[in-house]
Write an enzyme that holds these catalytic residues in place. Sequence first.
Site, PDB file in Angstrom:
ATOM      1  N   TYR A  38      -5.500  29.842   8.684  1.00  0.00           N
ATOM      2  CA  TYR A  38      -4.339  29.160   9.286  1.00  0.00           C
ATOM      3  C   TYR A  38      -4.620  28.880  10.780  1.00  0.00           C
ATOM      4  O   TYR A  38      -4.067  27.953  11.377  1.00  0.00           O
ATOM      5  CB  TYR A  38      -3.069  29.985   9.090  1.00  0.00           C
TER       6      TYR A  38
ATOM      7  N   LYS B 223       2.133  27.445  16.102  1.00  0.00           N
ATOM      8  CA  LYS B 223       3.456  27.910  15.639  1.00  0.00           C
ATOM      9  C   LYS B 223       4.008  29.007  16.554  1.00  0.00           C
ATOM     10  O   LYS B 223       5.224  29.115  16.726  1.00  0.00           O
ATOM     11  CB  LYS B 223       3.389  28.413  14.194  1.00  0.00           C
TER      12      LYS B 223
HETATM   13  P1  NAD Z   1       4.333  17.337   4.940  1.00  0.00           P
HETATM   14  O1  NAD Z   1       2.924  16.885   4.959  1.00  0.00           O
HETATM   15  O2  NAD Z   1       5.175  16.911   3.809  1.00  0.00           O
HETATM   16  O3  NAD Z   1       5.066  16.959   6.295  1.00  0.00           O
HETATM   17  C1  NAD Z   1       4.401  16.912   7.530  1.00  0.00           C
HETATM   18  C2  NAD Z   1       4.975  15.739   8.270  1.00  0.00           C
HETATM   19  O4  NAD Z   1       4.487  15.711   9.609  1.00  0.00           O
HETATM   20  C3  NAD Z   1       4.629  14.387   7.635  1.00  0.00           C
HETATM   21  O5  NAD Z   1       5.793  13.686   7.301  1.00  0.00           O
HETATM   22  C4  NAD Z   1       3.864  13.678   8.727  1.00  0.00           C
HETATM   23  O6  NAD Z   1       4.092  12.275   8.726  1.00  0.00           O
HETATM   24  C5  NAD Z   1       4.443  14.339   9.958  1.00  0.00           C
HETATM   25  N1  NAD Z   1       3.628  14.107  11.162  1.00  0.00           N
HETATM   26  C6  NAD Z   1       2.348  14.496  11.404  1.00  0.00           C
HETATM   27  N2  NAD Z   1       1.941  13.977  12.588  1.00  0.00           N
HETATM   28  C7  NAD Z   1       2.986  13.252  13.097  1.00  0.00           C
HETATM   29  C8  NAD Z   1       3.174  12.450  14.252  1.00  0.00           C
HETATM   30  N3  NAD Z   1       2.206  12.266  15.167  1.00  0.00           N
HETATM   31  N4  NAD Z   1       4.384  11.857  14.437  1.00  0.00           N
HETATM   32  C9  NAD Z   1       5.375  11.997  13.533  1.00  0.00           C
HETATM   33  N5  NAD Z   1       5.252  12.730  12.402  1.00  0.00           N
HETATM   34  C10 NAD Z   1       4.062  13.339  12.186  1.00  0.00           C
HETATM   35  O7  NAD Z   1       4.234  18.933   5.010  1.00  0.00           O
HETATM   36  P2  NAD Z   1       5.334  20.093   5.161  1.00  0.00           P
HETATM   37  O8  NAD Z   1       4.663  21.310   4.678  1.00  0.00           O
HETATM   38  O9  NAD Z   1       6.601  19.665   4.561  1.00  0.00           O
HETATM   39  O10 NAD Z   1       5.465  20.223   6.736  1.00  0.00           O
HETATM   40  C11 NAD Z   1       6.702  20.199   7.430  1.00  0.00           C
HETATM   41  C12 NAD Z   1       6.750  21.329   8.430  1.00  0.00           C
HETATM   42  O11 NAD Z   1       6.882  22.571   7.737  1.00  0.00           O
HETATM   43  C13 NAD Z   1       5.529  21.465   9.311  1.00  0.00           C
HETATM   44  O12 NAD Z   1       5.928  21.854  10.614  1.00  0.00           O
HETATM   45  C14 NAD Z   1       4.774  22.596   8.657  1.00  0.00           C
HETATM   46  O13 NAD Z   1       3.888  23.258   9.538  1.00  0.00           O
HETATM   47  C15 NAD Z   1       5.944  23.485   8.273  1.00  0.00           C
HETATM   48  N6  NAD Z   1       5.681  24.546   7.299  1.00  0.00           N
HETATM   49  C16 NAD Z   1       5.060  24.258   6.126  1.00  0.00           C
HETATM   50  C17 NAD Z   1       4.837  25.279   5.214  1.00  0.00           C
HETATM   51  C18 NAD Z   1       4.143  25.006   3.910  1.00  0.00           C
HETATM   52  O14 NAD Z   1       3.652  25.951   3.289  1.00  0.00           O
HETATM   53  N7  NAD Z   1       4.108  23.783   3.439  1.00  0.00           N
HETATM   54  C19 NAD Z   1       5.248  26.589   5.509  1.00  0.00           C
HETATM   55  C20 NAD Z   1       5.893  26.842   6.712  1.00  0.00           C
HETATM   56  C21 NAD Z   1       6.101  25.805   7.608  1.00  0.00           C
END
Ligand code: NAD
Length: 251
Positions: free
Chosen positions: A153, A160
């Site tokens: 990670y 984060k």
């Molecule tokens: P996802 O890929 O569906 O979403 C990530 C989003 O970030 C996408 O819509 C992408 O377009 C956007 N993004 C990236 N660069 C960008 C930019 N320059 N401008 C605007 N948008 C941008 O994945 P997700 O897992 O739904 O991620 C959403 C959030 O949740 C993130 O912060 C991720 O770190 C967090 N998160 C994810 C998990 C997991 O296991 N999936 C766990 C905890 C936290």
Amino acid sequence: MSLLAGKKVVVMGVANKRSIAWGCAKALQEQGAEVIYTYQNDRMAKQLEKLVGTEAFKVQCDVASDESIAACFANIGAYAGEIHGVVHAVAYANKEDLSGSVVDIAREGYALAQDISSYSLIAVTRYAKNILAKNSGIVTMSYLGSQRAVPNYNMMGIAKAALEASVRYLAAELSPEGIRVNGISAGAIKTLAVTGVKDYQKLIQLSEERTPDNVGVTIEEVGNTCAFLISPASSGIIGEIIFVDKGVHLS
Ligand code: NAD
């Protein structure tokens, strides 16, 4: 009970139907909110239109650019007047910084991940604040890797940690203005973003095995907590990072 009847909430980060942001958008709508969507680029715009159709208000916002964020919230202000919440669910790091050794992370990769995944919350808050109503909420998405050294990670864990600190500082600053800032630490879910982490299957497997029923947390469960945190029902919660991972962080 509708927690958000008549409210308008901006959701940033829907890439497809697996996105955590999509779980949030669905829960916000279930609670009566109108959801306004932002998307990163034309490719994401097409995906978004498939999900939400042509009716929903959508605006481009590349969080790497202050101009883009400013224009986005000016656009939203012109459309909605006031808004009652923002969901920040965006993150990015170079693939090579989500594997291997932390000591090899280059300055550029570090800066990029911090910029998109952490600083963007500050920039978004700056522009959103102009149109946020009293008693509104901002919610961002974090992960346990901010506190523990989760294999691979790496760079995202470091970003984060900064994001979670930003939540606390922004919350302290903005709560007197009636804007509550909080975060959710979600369990691992198979989304586009998570596939960037080397051996992400192990991360997800671990997050499933440690739940009481071996079923990982869903985007709907994360979404429900998000809707609660945006709504006035959570008025006593300020600057908090709430685990929504079905207890994975306990062991
Ligand atoms: P996802 O890929 O569906 O979403 C990530 C989003 O970030 C996408 O819509 C992408 O377009 C956007 N993004 C990236 N660069 C960008 C930019 N320059 N401008 C605007 N948008 C941008 O994945 P997700 O897992 O739904 O991620 C959403 C959030 O949740 C993130 O912060 C991720 O770190 C967090 N998160 C994810 C998990 C997991 O296991 N999936 C766990 C905890 C936290």
